[in-house]
Design an enzyme around this catalytic site. Sequence first.
Site: not given
Ligand code: IMP
Ligand code: MG
Length: 178
Positions: A42-43, A98-99, A102, A130, A151-152, A158, A164
């Site tokens: 949803k992000g 994507e939001d 990470d 990040k 953590f944002v 969310d 959100r």
């Molecule tokens: P990754 O890149 O597979 O670790 O996952 C990314 C997802 O983790 C994002 O789409 C977010 O849903 C969640 N996420 C990672 N960091 C944050 C944060 O700082 N705040 C909120 N959601 C986060």
């Molecule tokens: Mg997400």
Amino acid sequence: MNLEEVDILFSQEQVKARVKELGQQITRDYQGQNLLVIGVLKGAFIFMADLIREINLPLEVDFISVSSYGASTVSSGEVRITKDLDHSVEGKSVLLVEDIVDTGLTLNYIEEIFKKRNPANVKICCLLDKPSRRRSPVAAEYVGFTIEDLFVVGYGLDYAGKYRNYPAVCILKPSVYI
Ligand code: IMP
Ligand code: MG
């Protein structure tokens, strides 16, 4: 916004200005292409809604929703598609929105799935990046802001399903989750 729980990292105005720049850059880069913008739910929904209105090109939108496969997923990066696309990506220039990137595990997985479906090309646009947390080699062509390991929340992001709707990108105070 409850300022006892969050600190503002990027204000609504800063986000708006940066999203506008990204839209202009995408508009220049995708001239003459068959652009399909795909949001990761949803992000990404708020960022994507604003971004596409700054892209001055004909385009289509679709959405995908994914969830992680329990604890093992964290290392494998395997995600389950809970809502797949409604339309084919064949021959399209796919822009994944994507939001935040990470570890990169989620997007790396989605990118690999889409590449097998014969799109013209696949690129990534994220609001936040990040890079210090990266475990999978995901490189986004379009990045709103690069941030430290914080953590944002807000602007679609969310914590436990909440925040959100905050219009700014905010740092969640540790007192909220400790
Ligand atoms: P990754 O890149 O597979 O670790 O996952 C990314 C997802 O983790 C994002 O789409 C977010 O849903 C969640 N996420 C990672 N960091 C944050 C944060 O700082 N705040 C909120 N959601 C986060
Ligand atoms: Mg997400």
